[in-house]
Design a protein around this motif. Structure first.
Motif, short mmCIF file in Angstrom:
data_model
loop_
_atom_site.label_atom_id
_atom_site.label_comp_id
_atom_site.label_asym_id
_atom_site.label_seq_id
_atom_site.Cartn_x
_atom_site.Cartn_y
_atom_site.Cartn_z
N GLN A 137 34.69 41.50 35.92
CA GLN A 137 35.08 41.45 37.35
C GLN A 137 34.34 42.67 38.05
N ILE A 179 42.22 38.76 41.39
CA ILE A 179 42.65 38.57 40.07
C ILE A 179 44.00 38.49 39.74
N LYS A 180 44.41 37.79 38.70
CA LYS A 180 45.86 37.82 38.45
C LYS A 180 46.11 38.90 37.51
N THR A 227 44.47 40.07 33.93
CA THR A 227 43.13 40.02 33.74
C THR A 227 42.44 40.96 33.19
N THR A 286 43.06 46.06 31.97
CA THR A 286 43.46 44.62 32.40
C THR A 286 44.35 45.13 33.78
N ASP A 291 48.90 40.99 40.33
CA ASP A 291 48.05 40.09 41.29
C ASP A 291 47.47 40.85 42.57
#
Length: 612
Positions: free
Chosen positions: A398, A404-405, A408, A475, A479
């Motif tokens: 990314q 993004i969630k 992720t 991570t 969201d």
């Protein structure tokens, strides 16, 4: 018929014509004398003429009137009047005849312009005799043409001389830069040109005329009686709005009391006062004085009027330029007031009325006053993701701008060094465990305690490395959108512990940063409402609520701005952190005139206070 007539050299009187006729024809004193002489000479050379008339007038326009008859005591007959009218209408030679007489009218045309005609009435004639009569009359008209040309030449010469005189005097007035020297030079030149003993000029100020210059006199204050008399004479002409002359001609039915007093007290036999107009008002006048038997002729008066009409404008312009600034402002205000309250100037009055109505309306009307400011959209929360340990970037899936969630994986760090370190400490823990067992078998209490401590240390290091291995994958905590961070171009690069790798902001909570000018910050309060329009979404307006005013200022383009935070009441999926636009904050109801003028008034107050 013409061969039977004697030539001019054979007889000086032409069949008894008086010699005085030739003198009047060659050197006439006026048009009537010339016309009478010409008709008499022409009729004397033509047999059978019973009557004649000469009609002249302004070229083409008329009116055309008889100037001479032959015989002199006899008016034109009906036949002559009829043929003259037909010739004037047709501009062509015209012939009429009845049982007893014939009439011929020949127009006088010079350079294509009709000046009049000559008509003769004779006894009946044959066609050939009438043709000879026409030729004789046509030749005789050359004398009229020559006289008209001499008259035109004299008028043109007089006009040229008048124009040159006027231009010379205007040049005399324009040579000087200041009003007083220009006025003195002009009246002195006028006195010389018109052979006057004294020429004066005065301008109307308030209710009376002030004499500004007198010819051949640089100091006018020492002769107060003369100056007052001249000013009164100019006032007399201005009040009657007419040229005044003394001695007064029979056609002048005006009051000349002050002129007579000036002539009696200061020895002037002939006076002429010519008022002049500047703008819409009579602004002053010139007074010409002569002594002795030298009255002003009509030509003198016309030339004086022409000179005054031009030179007065030059003097008025110089006089206005020489005034003090206060006097100029006063005169301008007075002129504008006169135009506003006096007759005519309806457009100015209508504009003033509309302006007053507009001022009245905007002084009473009010509306919501808003303060505008540049705005930037930010996320309400901004989570920073850092490197958990020193290592190398292994992968990056990314980058900034990606939505993004939660959970992720944004990027991973290389785990090989940590895994080797973990295996090393696992081996150490096993070795320390064996040493612990041997010490227990030997009942060596000291060695047991040492080995137990070493085992615990190794296991602690293993737990630390396991935790670091679990954090090797970066991570998303929720969201949102990646605000900053892009490791895709730096795979394998080294990172330090605590180094910022990504910044993540949510998509359902935003705040707006407003840069409010310092001159408007006093009206901003927490809880006020406003609106936001973004550059990327110009067709949509988002509601705002002021949350916090920070005492932080930024300087830009020589001005200071305060940072004001606000929340967005309506969230759209089109919003993104970093968008910019314009925000308006509603302050409250204010008068329209105050909204448009308060900044200027505040600036004036500050400027005046700083100067004082």
């Amino acid at each position: 018929m013409f061969s039977e007539r004697p030539h001019l050299s054979e007889s000086a009187d032409l069949a008894g014509t008086p010699q005085s006729l030739w003198q009047s024809f060659a050197e006439p004193t006026d048009t009537r004398q010339f016309g009478s002489a010409w008709l008499a000479l022409q009729c004397a050379m033509i047999e059978g003429v019973t009557g004649a008339v000469m009609v002249l007038g302004p070229p083409d326009t008329g009116p055309f009137l008889p100037v001479a008859f032959w015989p002199q005591q006899q008016a034109a007959s009906a036949l002559l009047a009829e043929v003259a009218g037909l010739a004037l209408q047709s501009r062509q030679p015209t012939l009429l005849a009845d049982a007893t007489h014939a009439a011929l009218a020949y127009p006088v045309i010079l350079d294509g312009h009709l000046h009049g005609l000559v008509a003769l009435q004779t006894l009946p004639r044959s066609d050939a005799a009438m043709q000879d009569l026409t030729r004789q009359l046509q030749w005789g008209l050359q004398g009229i043409d020559a006289a008209l040309l001499r008259q035109q030449s004299g008028h043109e010469q007089a006009t040229r001389e008048r124009l040159m005189t006027t231009l010379d005097l205007v040049a005399s007035a324009m040579t000087e830069q200041r009003f007083a020297p220009a006025a003195h030079a002009l009246v002195t030149d006028l006195a010389i040109r018109f052979d006057c003993d004294r020429v004066s000029v005065g301008f109307r100020r308030d209710a009376s005329t002030s004499v500004d210059a007198v010819s051949h006199s640089a100091q006018i204050g020492k002769r107060m009686n003369l100056i007052r008399a001249i000013g009164s004479a100019i006032d007399e002409a201005i009040d009657q709005k007419s040229l005044l002359q003394l001695p007064a001609p029979a056609t002048q039915l005006l009051v000349t009391r002050d002129h007579a007093a000036l002539a009696r007290q200061h020895g002037s036999d002939s006076l002429l006062t010519v008022p002049f107009v500047t703008g819409d008002l009579i602004a002053g006048g010139f007074t010409f004085e002569r002594s002795g038997t030298r009255p002003f002729t009509q030509d003198d008066i016309e030339l004086c009027q022409a000179v005054v009409a031009l030179c007065s404008r030059v003097l008025e312009e110089k006089r206005l330029n020489d005034r003090l600034l206060v006097a100029r402002i006063k005169d301008i205000a007075r002129d504008q007031l006169i135009r506003l309250t006096g007759p005519r100037h309806y457009g100015r009055k209508l504009a003033a009325a509309l302006l007053m109505l507009a001022v009245l309306f905007f002084s009473v009307a009010s509306s919501t006053y808003t303060v505008g400011a540049n705005a930037a959209l930010e996320g309400a929360i901004r989570r920073v993701l850092v490197a958990p340990y020193d290592g190398y970037v292994d992968s990056a899936s990314q980058r900034a701008g990606d939505v993004i969630k939660a959970g992720t994986v944004l990027a991973t760090l290389d785990q090989r060094d940590l895994q080797l370190e973990y295996l090393r400490w696992a081996s150490q823990a096993e070795q320390y465990g064996k040493q612990y067992q041997e010490a227990m078998a030997k009942s060596d209490r000291v060695q047991v305690n040492i080995s137990l401590a070493q085992v615990q240390q190794a296991r602690a290091q293993m737990e630390l490395l396991a935790e670091q291995l679990a954090r090797a994958s970066i991570t998303a905590p929720f969201d949102g959108i990646v605000v900053s961070g892009d490791l895709s171009q730096g795979l394998g690069s080294a990172v330090k512990r605590g180094q910022t790798l990504f910044e993540v902001a949510p998509l359902n909570a935003y705040r707006v940063i407003l840069d409010v000018d310092e001159s408007d910050i006093t009206g901003i309060r927490e809880g006020q409402h406003g609106e936001l329009m973004l550059t990327a979404l110009p067709g949509q307006v988002f509601p705002l609520v002021i949350l916090h005013l920070t005492p932080v200022t930024t300087s830009r383009e020589g001005r200071s701005f305060f940072r004001v935070e606000a929340s967005v009441g309506q969230v759209s999926d089109k919003l993104r952190p970093g968008m910019e636009g314009v925000g308006k904050i509603a302050i409250g109801q204010r008068k329209l005139v105050w909204q448009w003028t308060h900044k200027l008034v505040d600036w004036l107050r500050l400027s005046v206070w700083s100067w004082v």
